[in-house]
Scaffold this active site. Structure first.
Site, mmCIF file in Angstrom:
data_model
loop_
_atom_site.group_PDB
_atom_site.id
_atom_site.type_symbol
_atom_site.label_atom_id
_atom_site.label_comp_id
_atom_site.label_asym_id
_atom_site.label_seq_id
_atom_site.Cartn_x
_atom_site.Cartn_y
_atom_site.Cartn_z
ATOM 1 N N GLY A 112 0.839 -1.201 0.000
ATOM 2 C CA GLY A 112 0.000 0.000 0.000
ATOM 3 C C GLY A 112 0.866 1.239 0.000
ATOM 4 N N GLY B 25 3.100 4.890 3.149
ATOM 5 C CA GLY B 25 3.933 3.868 2.506
ATOM 6 C C GLY B 25 4.935 4.494 1.554
ATOM 7 N N ALA C 260 0.430 7.837 1.069
ATOM 8 C CA ALA C 260 1.229 8.891 1.700
ATOM 9 C C ALA C 260 2.272 8.285 2.642
ATOM 10 C CB ALA C 260 0.302 9.843 2.448
ATOM 11 N N LYS D 71 -2.222 7.667 21.202
ATOM 12 C CA LYS D 71 -2.251 8.406 19.929
ATOM 13 C C LYS D 71 -3.675 8.827 19.576
ATOM 14 C CE LYS D 71 0.104 8.914 15.604
ATOM 15 N NZ LYS D 71 -0.882 9.195 14.586
ATOM 16 N N ASN E 40 -3.060 4.153 12.123
ATOM 17 C CA ASN E 40 -3.702 4.675 13.328
ATOM 18 C C ASN E 40 -4.806 3.745 13.783
ATOM 19 O OD1 ASN E 40 -2.376 7.180 13.793
ATOM 20 N ND2 ASN E 40 -3.516 8.109 12.091
HETATM 21 N N1 LIG Z 1 -1.200 10.641 6.287
HETATM 22 C C1 LIG Z 1 -0.719 10.885 7.508
HETATM 23 O O1 LIG Z 1 -0.128 11.954 7.771
HETATM 24 C C2 LIG Z 1 -0.848 9.873 8.597
HETATM 25 C C3 LIG Z 1 -1.540 8.676 8.402
HETATM 26 N N2 LIG Z 1 -1.576 7.749 9.402
HETATM 27 C C4 LIG Z 1 -2.254 6.455 9.192
HETATM 28 O O2 LIG Z 1 -1.525 5.738 8.214
HETATM 29 C C5 LIG Z 1 -2.362 4.837 7.472
HETATM 30 C C6 LIG Z 1 -2.186 5.100 5.976
HETATM 31 O O3 LIG Z 1 -2.639 6.420 5.709
HETATM 32 P P1 LIG Z 1 -2.259 7.234 4.395
HETATM 33 O O4 LIG Z 1 -0.914 6.877 3.927
HETATM 34 O O5 LIG Z 1 -2.575 8.648 4.683
HETATM 35 O O6 LIG Z 1 -3.324 6.644 3.364
HETATM 36 P P2 LIG Z 1 -3.349 6.759 1.758
HETATM 37 O O7 LIG Z 1 -4.776 6.707 1.358
HETATM 38 O O8 LIG Z 1 -2.532 7.902 1.303
HETATM 39 O O9 LIG Z 1 -2.615 5.415 1.289
HETATM 40 C C7 LIG Z 1 -3.182 4.153 1.314
HETATM 41 C C8 LIG Z 1 -2.579 3.388 0.142
HETATM 42 O O10 LIG Z 1 -2.874 2.003 0.242
HETATM 43 C C9 LIG Z 1 -3.168 1.543 -1.068
HETATM 44 N N3 LIG Z 1 -3.918 0.294 -1.004
HETATM 45 C C10 LIG Z 1 -5.062 0.032 -0.318
HETATM 46 N N4 LIG Z 1 -5.449 -1.246 -0.538
HETATM 47 C C11 LIG Z 1 -4.529 -1.785 -1.373
HETATM 48 C C12 LIG Z 1 -4.387 -3.059 -1.991
HETATM 49 N N5 LIG Z 1 -5.274 -4.026 -1.773
HETATM 50 N N6 LIG Z 1 -3.338 -3.253 -2.799
HETATM 51 C C13 LIG Z 1 -2.448 -2.285 -3.030
HETATM 52 N N7 LIG Z 1 -2.522 -1.049 -2.485
HETATM 53 C C14 LIG Z 1 -3.554 -0.809 -1.667
HETATM 54 C C15 LIG Z 1 -3.974 2.681 -1.655
HETATM 55 O O11 LIG Z 1 -4.066 2.525 -3.068
HETATM 56 P P3 LIG Z 1 -5.229 3.232 -3.947
HETATM 57 O O12 LIG Z 1 -4.571 4.414 -4.551
HETATM 58 O O13 LIG Z 1 -5.610 2.237 -4.955
HETATM 59 O O14 LIG Z 1 -6.344 3.564 -3.003
HETATM 60 C C16 LIG Z 1 -3.111 3.846 -1.216
HETATM 61 O O15 LIG Z 1 -2.041 4.051 -2.080
HETATM 62 C C17 LIG Z 1 -3.780 5.114 8.013
HETATM 63 O O16 LIG Z 1 -4.105 4.179 9.018
HETATM 64 C C18 LIG Z 1 -3.670 6.525 8.643
HETATM 65 O O17 LIG Z 1 -4.633 6.746 9.662
HETATM 66 C C19 LIG Z 1 -0.907 7.938 10.588
HETATM 67 C C20 LIG Z 1 -0.243 9.102 10.829
HETATM 68 C C21 LIG Z 1 -0.192 10.174 9.894
HETATM 69 C C1 LIG Z 2 -1.016 13.669 15.157
HETATM 70 C C2 LIG Z 2 -0.356 13.711 13.823
HETATM 71 C C3 LIG Z 2 -0.836 14.844 13.001
HETATM 72 C C4 LIG Z 2 1.105 14.013 14.042
HETATM 73 O O1 LIG Z 2 1.608 13.278 15.065
HETATM 74 C C5 LIG Z 2 -0.534 12.366 13.177
HETATM 75 O O2 LIG Z 2 0.328 11.550 13.361
HETATM 76 C C6 LIG Z 2 -1.754 11.918 12.494
HETATM 77 O O3 LIG Z 2 -2.305 12.623 11.634
HETATM 78 O O4 LIG Z 2 -2.190 10.799 12.772
#
Ligand SMILES: NC(=O)C1=CN([C@@H]2O[C@H](COP(=O)(O)OP(=O)(O)OC[C@H]3O[C@@H](n4cnc5c(N)ncnc54)[C@H](OP(=O)(O)O)[C@@H]3O)[C@@H](O)[C@H]2O)C=CC1
Ligand SMILES: CC(C)(CO)C(=O)C(=O)O
Length: 317
Positions: A14, A19, A17, A198, A110
């Site tokens: 995945g 990954g 953002a 968190k 999260n």
């Molecule tokens: N963004 C942030 O600042 C923060 C995020 N988090 C946590 O991190 C986790 C990820 O968030 P975030 O990176 O923002 O999410 P995104 O939506 O940016 O990324 C998720 C990725 O997973 C891919 N994906 C989902 N299912 C599959 C699959 N079956 N095969 C291949 N790829 C797949 C999606 O692809 P597709 O494009 O096809 O949907 C997408 O690229 C969440 O739990 C979030 O709460 C924690 C702290 C901060």
């Molecule tokens: C709390 C914050 C913004 C930075 O620690 C974060 O990690 C999130 O969006 O889950």
């Protein structure tokens, strides 16, 4: 003669953002990183990945070892799961295909108990770990990630064949990966407790960003939303304590203050809402509510927020 220890092969399950950001940082630090993608596969295979980072400048990775099918990935020693928690159970086949024997599967997500649904579908030989990312990052366009601030990852062991010192060694290995990429990383002795802590941030800000259509700066500038944030934070702390966890004195106040100093930020739940993707409501709201209730603690404000978000989510996807 001392042999050199081979660097582990890393798979990103995945590449969004989170990954994409951590994968790029690890690849640039010299690790062999393989990225599983879905909707952005062609764009990334053609143009690579780019992170526009406020702290680090523009970081590019091109070519990228990109895959649209986990079956084509080499056996990976570490699998970093960067998908949303809403698809965890569906990821088991991909993880099994990309995992080396005794691989470590680290969920960079999260929410509470996010490891459980996946754990039940994986063999006992795989280690499952949780990672808490303290970072502000989002997808800007296919293969393009904006990194606004922070970057730490805290790592804790969830379940698997290791116990005692072997668990600590695996956690330290995970911490070491991120540190060698120049990122702050700490071992978490109690993953469950750290996930509750968190949530003191994610429960108020993720939900209110969707419900009120507001990012952190306006939420922190308005007297009513400030009170709402404080009241929601206080309930999460009560829930965590009822479930037997420690929350350091002044923890909520500290997060409140940190948010005032952060650049204006839209939590990832708002991006899901905007793009009509399912919201992470089970992991961030339903499970903590159920756990607190089972421990005799009602969280009425959080329940009202959860029900409002459920209504919005059903009409949005
Ligand atoms: N963004 C942030 O600042 C923060 C995020 N988090 C946590 O991190 C986790 C990820 O968030 P975030 O990176 O923002 O999410 P995104 O939506 O940016 O990324 C998720 C990725 O997973 C891919 N994906 C989902 N299912 C599959 C699959 N079956 N095969 C291949 N790829 C797949 C999606 O692809 P597709 O494009 O096809 O949907 C997408 O690229 C969440 O739990 C979030 O709460 C924690 C702290 C901060
Ligand atoms: C709390 C914050 C913004 C930075 O620690 C974060 O990690 C999130 O969006 O889950």
């Amino acid at each position: 003669m001392m042999g050199t220890v081979a660097k582990p092969t890393i798979g990103i399950i995945g590449t969004g953002a989170i990954g994409g950001f951590y994968g790029v940082m690890l690849a640039r630090a010299g690790f062999d990183v393989h990225f599983l993608l879905r909707s952005e596969f062609s764009a990334v295979a053609e143009h690579g990945l780019r992170v526009d980072s406020a702290p680090h400048g523009v970081l590019t990775l091109n070519p990228v070892q990109a895959y649209s099918d986990a079956q084509d990935m080499p056996p990976c020693d570490w699998l970093l799961v960067g998908a949303k928690t809403t698809s965890n159970a569906d990821l088991a086949p991909a993880i099994l295909q990309a995992a080396a024997p005794s691989a470590k599967v680290l969920l960079l997500q999260n929410g509470l108990d996010v490891e459980d649904s996946l754990r039940a579908l994986l063999p006992d030989s795989l280690h499952v770990l949780g990672g808490l990312c303290y970072i502000c990052v989002h997808r800007e366009a296919p293969g393009v990630i904006t990194h606004q601030a922070l970057g730490a990852v805290h790592v804790g062991y969830h379940s698997g064949p290791a116990d005692g010192p072997a668990r600590s060694a695996i956690v330290e290995e995970g911490v070491g990966l991120f540190r060698s990429a120049g990122l702050d990383s700490q071992a978490m002795a109690n993953l469950h407790q750290a996930r509750w802590q968190k949530l003191v941030w994610n429960i108020p800000y993720n939900g209110l960003s969707v419900l009120l259509g507001a990012s952190t700066t306006p939420l922190m500038a308005d007297a009513d939303s400030r009170e709402l944030v404080k009241a929601l934070m206080a309930e999460v702390v009560q829930g965590a304590v009822a479930c037997g966890h420690d929350v350091p004195a002044g923890y909520a106040e500290h997060l409140f203050m940190v948010t005032e100093k952060m650049p204006d930020y839209w939590p990832s739940m708002y991006h899901d809402y905007l793009h009509k993707r399912p919201l992470e409501l089970a992991a961030i709201y339903a499970r903590p509510l159920a756990a607190a209730k089972a421990a005799g603690c009602e969280m009425p404000r959080i329940e009202a927020l959860y029900r409002s978000l459920s209504f919005i989510d059903r009409r949005n996807t």
